[in-house]
Scaffold this motif. Structure first.
Motif, mmCIF file in Angstrom:
data_model
loop_
_atom_site.group_PDB
_atom_site.id
_atom_site.type_symbol
_atom_site.label_atom_id
_atom_site.label_comp_id
_atom_site.label_asym_id
_atom_site.label_seq_id
_atom_site.Cartn_x
_atom_site.Cartn_y
_atom_site.Cartn_z
ATOM 1 N N GLN A 90 0.841 -1.192 0.000
ATOM 2 C CA GLN A 90 0.000 0.000 0.000
ATOM 3 C C GLN A 90 0.881 1.248 0.000
ATOM 4 N N ALA A 91 0.418 2.278 -0.687
ATOM 5 C CA ALA A 91 1.216 3.507 -0.788
ATOM 6 C C ALA A 91 1.548 4.076 0.586
ATOM 7 N N LEU A 94 4.497 2.239 2.074
ATOM 8 C CA LEU A 94 5.750 2.441 1.368
ATOM 9 C C LEU A 94 6.283 3.861 1.515
ATOM 10 N N LEU A 95 5.410 4.794 1.847
ATOM 11 C CA LEU A 95 5.829 6.194 1.906
ATOM 12 C C LEU A 95 5.907 6.729 3.331
ATOM 13 N N ASN A 173 -6.521 9.853 -5.244
ATOM 14 C CA ASN A 173 -5.183 9.394 -5.629
ATOM 15 C C ASN A 173 -4.470 8.940 -4.360
ATOM 16 N N GLU A 174 -4.405 7.620 -4.168
ATOM 17 C CA GLU A 174 -3.881 7.064 -2.924
ATOM 18 C C GLU A 174 -2.421 7.449 -2.694
ATOM 19 N N THR A 175 -1.639 7.453 -3.774
ATOM 20 C CA THR A 175 -0.219 7.778 -3.633
ATOM 21 C C THR A 175 -0.031 9.224 -3.205
ATOM 22 N N ALA A 178 -0.930 9.631 0.393
ATOM 23 C CA ALA A 178 0.095 9.078 1.292
ATOM 24 C C ALA A 178 1.282 10.028 1.422
#
Length: 249
Positions: A90-91, A94-95, A173-175, A178
């Motif tokens: 999941q973004a 990872l972020l 926008n999930e990224t 995040a």
């Protein structure tokens, strides 16, 4: 052969720290490639450390370091008594390191992060104006009302974070959401709200939040973009003024 002789002769691919670092990095890249190529899927258990090291032709110590590094990055997770698994990738997982950067940054580096946040948050808010659901808009309005109902910086901070989080999620926008979550350091925002309280600037920032809400309610992406950029821009200017006063600007 002693350690110095081994280093000078090049014996052993991991005889020195730099060489070991190179091998570990190669292990990291190989594991990432296995995920990218679909050989390892999200949620899948990795082969044992020993088997994976043999498969990739890498020592177990380098493999162990690679697994540790990818765990820190949120790519892998260790489950006690079960093994190492690929995360769901999941973004937000990872972020997470963005949050560490934001929390630890000081002075001019914080200004740079705010510049990045201004670009992303204005874009996210514009997208949200086009995509936000009535339920999400009601949540944004609820947090706005709660901010306006108190002068307690801690309460304002909690609703401020939630206000912007709802908008970022509404952008779809999930990224991006995040990254913005990571850039929204609670520690830094607390300093800002305390500073605003000292300067009597609550009224101004409440107007800025209200302008963002109006643009969302009107489904006006450009007005939302402008209002969000102006809001983060004010925080930038506040920080720059603080740094100048401290002789660091």
């Amino acid at each position: 052969m002693d350690e110095t002789a081994a280093t000078e002769s090049g014996a052993g691919p991991e005889a020195t720290a730099p060489q070991k670092g190179t091998v570990t990095q190669r292990a990291i890249e190989r594991i990432k490639a296995m995920i990218t190529d679909g050989l390892l899927e999200p949620g899948q258990r990795l082969p044992t450390e020993r088997d994976l090291a043999v498969q990739l032709g890498i020592s177990r110590s380098s493999m162990r370091e690679a697994i540790r590094a990818l765990t820190v990055l949120g790519v892998l997770e260790a489950r006690h008594g079960s093994g190492i698994y690929v995360t769901q990738l999941q973004a937000g997982d990872l972020l997470e390191t963005f949050g560490v950067v934001a929390d630890l940054s000081r002075g001019p580096r914080l200004v740079e992060l705010l510049e990045v946040r201004r670009v992303l948050e204005s874009t996210a808010t514009a997208l949200a104006a086009a995509r936000i659901t009535p339920a999400a808009l009601a949540e944004v309005e609820r947090h706005l009302a709660a901010m306006n109902a108190t002068d307690d910086p801690e309460q304002i901070l909690a609703h401020d974070l939630a206000f912007h989080r709802e908008i970022a999620l509404a952008a779809g926008n999930e990224t991006m959401a995040a990254i913005l979550e990571g850039l929204s350091s609670r520690t830094f925002r607390a300093r800002v709200w305390r500073g605003y309280q000292e300067e009597g600037a609550f009224a101004r920032t409440r107007r800025e939040h209200a302008a963002i809400h109006r643009a969302l309610a009107a489904r006006d992406p450009e007005a939302a973009r402008t209002a969000a950029a102006a809001h983060v821009g004010e925080v930038e200017e506040w920080l720059r003024a603080r740094l100048r006063a401290q002789g660091r600007g």
